[in-house]
Write a protein that holds these residues in place. Structure first.
Motif, short mmCIF file in Angstrom:
data_model
loop_
_atom_site.label_atom_id
_atom_site.label_comp_id
_atom_site.label_asym_id
_atom_site.label_seq_id
_atom_site.Cartn_x
_atom_site.Cartn_y
_atom_site.Cartn_z
N LYS A 111 0.83 -1.20 0.00
CA LYS A 111 0.00 0.00 0.00
C LYS A 111 0.86 1.24 0.00
N GLN A 112 1.97 1.22 0.77
CA GLN A 112 2.88 2.35 0.82
C GLN A 112 3.58 2.56 -0.51
N GLN A 113 3.97 1.46 -1.11
CA GLN A 113 4.65 1.54 -2.41
C GLN A 113 3.72 2.10 -3.47
N ALA A 114 2.46 1.66 -3.46
CA ALA A 114 1.48 2.16 -4.42
C ALA A 114 1.26 3.66 -4.24
N LYS A 115 1.30 4.12 -2.99
CA LYS A 115 1.12 5.54 -2.70
C LYS A 115 2.28 6.36 -3.24
N GLU A 116 3.49 5.81 -3.09
CA GLU A 116 4.69 6.51 -3.56
C GLU A 116 4.76 6.56 -5.09
N ASN A 117 4.21 5.52 -5.73
CA ASN A 117 4.31 5.43 -7.19
C ASN A 117 3.01 5.77 -7.90
N LYS A 118 2.11 6.47 -7.20
CA LYS A 118 0.79 6.71 -7.78
C LYS A 118 0.83 7.54 -9.06
N ASP A 119 1.85 8.38 -9.19
CA ASP A 119 1.95 9.23 -10.39
C ASP A 119 2.84 8.60 -11.46
N GLU A 120 3.43 7.46 -11.15
CA GLU A 120 4.33 6.80 -12.11
C GLU A 120 3.54 6.10 -13.21
N VAL A 121 3.92 6.33 -14.44
CA VAL A 121 3.28 5.67 -15.58
C VAL A 121 4.29 4.73 -16.21
N LYS A 122 4.03 3.43 -16.09
CA LYS A 122 4.95 2.45 -16.65
C LYS A 122 4.72 2.31 -18.16
N PRO A 123 5.80 2.08 -18.91
CA PRO A 123 5.61 1.75 -20.33
C PRO A 123 4.94 0.38 -20.47
N ASN A 124 4.36 0.13 -21.61
CA ASN A 124 3.67 -1.13 -21.86
C ASN A 124 4.55 -2.10 -22.62
N LEU A 125 4.39 -3.37 -22.31
CA LEU A 125 5.00 -4.44 -23.09
C LEU A 125 3.87 -5.28 -23.65
N TYR A 126 3.75 -5.30 -24.97
CA TYR A 126 2.68 -6.06 -25.63
C TYR A 126 3.22 -7.42 -26.05
N VAL A 127 2.52 -8.48 -25.69
CA VAL A 127 2.96 -9.84 -25.98
C VAL A 127 2.06 -10.47 -27.05
N ILE A 128 2.69 -11.06 -28.04
CA ILE A 128 1.98 -11.77 -29.11
C ILE A 128 2.49 -13.20 -29.15
N ASP A 129 1.58 -14.15 -29.27
CA ASP A 129 1.97 -15.56 -29.46
C ASP A 129 1.81 -15.94 -30.92
N PHE A 130 2.87 -16.53 -31.49
CA PHE A 130 2.79 -17.03 -32.88
C PHE A 130 3.26 -18.47 -32.89
N ASN A 131 2.32 -19.39 -33.08
CA ASN A 131 2.63 -20.82 -33.22
C ASN A 131 2.40 -21.20 -34.67
N GLY A 132 3.45 -21.20 -35.45
CA GLY A 132 3.32 -21.31 -36.90
C GLY A 132 3.15 -22.72 -37.42
N SER A 133 2.26 -22.86 -38.38
CA SER A 133 2.05 -24.13 -39.08
C SER A 133 2.81 -24.09 -40.41
N MET A 134 2.73 -25.19 -41.14
CA MET A 134 3.45 -25.28 -42.41
C MET A 134 3.00 -24.21 -43.40
N ASP A 135 1.70 -23.90 -43.42
CA ASP A 135 1.20 -22.91 -44.38
C ASP A 135 1.14 -21.50 -43.80
N ALA A 136 1.65 -21.32 -42.57
CA ALA A 136 1.69 -20.00 -41.93
C ALA A 136 0.32 -19.33 -41.91
N SER A 137 -0.72 -20.11 -41.67
CA SER A 137 -2.08 -19.57 -41.68
C SER A 137 -2.32 -18.58 -40.54
N GLN A 138 -1.45 -18.58 -39.53
CA GLN A 138 -1.61 -17.70 -38.38
C GLN A 138 -1.24 -16.25 -38.71
N VAL A 139 -0.77 -15.99 -39.93
CA VAL A 139 -0.37 -14.64 -40.31
C VAL A 139 -1.55 -13.67 -40.24
#
Length: 338
Positions: A77-105
């Protein structure tokens, strides 16, 4: 007469059941076909940071004492109070499990389109990639999709836990950093094409095969015609050209590589691949994410198309058939053991 009467009644019931089943199947197919052609997919954004915190909190509820939990809650709770104005950058995660025909594109394309429209200056992207490769045009497009990220100066990391070979490595080498598990299979910078030829079988059975083309090299090697040495040379030339493009692609994105050494079609395990520059860091994607979540808000970006009623019923029917076959096989095995 009684036998014939009973048999006729049984036959009528059987026919009725079969007709009913056919009617139901036709209705299901018709229902599943309605509305096809529209974009019915859904883009999901799942907060991995919150999920990891929830798992850790649940675990601590079991292993920590009440006093320890109370102290931890106070510190948090104390840490959240100290960092209340802090804006973290985002990390976007994508999963790609490719098949022979690369249909997941198609899903990859939509996920990246969403990210590049919303990503800020310090945001990053992680692609958890698993693929042994496949068709050239499919994986060429998949690599081009990843290039959309780096061309906008968004940092891209590719993590490989199991395999990124051939077309899979064509995608991976786009990244600013490649992270691989120690025994992940990496490399296979090569090209392969295989074509069976049945011409001798046709000749043996007095079957003629005719093929009409316009253009000297519209067809080279074929499955049913008689292949000539000229056909083989041209086909080999085309394969060599594709290999050259592949090597140029890898060299462009990882210029420090010794192409004569790595572009032989061989594969290496992660611990070997790092020594020759194919990867940059040894780690599982899980550990890498746990480090990142300390300083970033991590989101999983996932595009999926809900299964149609026909697909769901088909899957259920397939599972039922598999279960029945397994049951029969087990029974047969028991019979054989007597």
């Amino acid at each position: 007469m009684e036998f014939l009467s009973n048999y006729g009644l049984f036959l009528a019931q059987a026919v009725t059941i079969v007709v009913a089943i056919i009617v139901v199947l036709v209705a299901i197919v018709a229902l599943g076909s309605k509305g096809k052609g529209g974009d019915k997919g859904q883009l999901e954004l799942i907060n991995i940071s919150e999920s990891l915190d929830a798992v850790a909190d649940d675990f601590r509820q079991t292993i920590l004492s009440k006093d320890e939990l109370k102290k931890r809650a106070k510190d948090k709770k104390q840490q959240a109070k100290e960092n209340k104005d802090e804006v973290k950058p985002n990390l976007y995660v994508i999963d790609f499990n490719g098949s022979m025909d690369a249909s997941q594109v198609e899903s990859l394309r939509r996920e990246i389109t969403a990210i590049v429209q919303c990503a800020e200056k310090d945001d990053e992207v992680l692609v958890r990639l698993e693929s042994p490769g496949g068709v050239v045009h499919g994986y060429g497009l998949a690599a081009s999709q990843l290039k959309r990220i780096t061309s906008r100066d968004i940092s891209l990391t590719v993590a490989v836990d199991k395999v990124a070979a051939s077309g899979g490595y064509m995608m991976a080498c786009i990244a600013d950093k490649i992270v691989a598990a120690p025994f992940a299979i990496i490399g296979s910078i090569g090209v392969i094409a295989q074509i069976p030829n049945f011409n001798k079988v046709l000749k043996k059975n007095d079957i003629d095969f005719e093929q009409v083309t316009a253009g000297q090299y519209k067809r080279t090697l074929t499955m049913f015609g008689e292949n000539t040495e000229q056909d083989r040379e041209k086909f080999q030339s085309e394969i060599d050209d594709v290999h050259g493009l592949f090597k140029d692609h890898v060299a462009k994105h990882r210029p420090a590589l010794d192409m004569d050494k790595v572009a032989t079609g061989e594969t290496w395990y992660g611990e070997q691949a790092i020594d020759i520059g194919l990867v940059d860091e040894l780690s599982t994607s899980d550990d890498w994410l746990l480090e990142q979540v300390k300083d970033k808000t991590v989101y999983l970006v996932k595009y999926s198309v809900p299964k149609t009623l026909t697909q769901k019923l088909g899957k259920a029917a397939s599972a039922s058939i598999e279960e029945s076959v397994t049951s029969l096989w087990q029974k047969a095995s028991q019979w054989r053991s007597f």
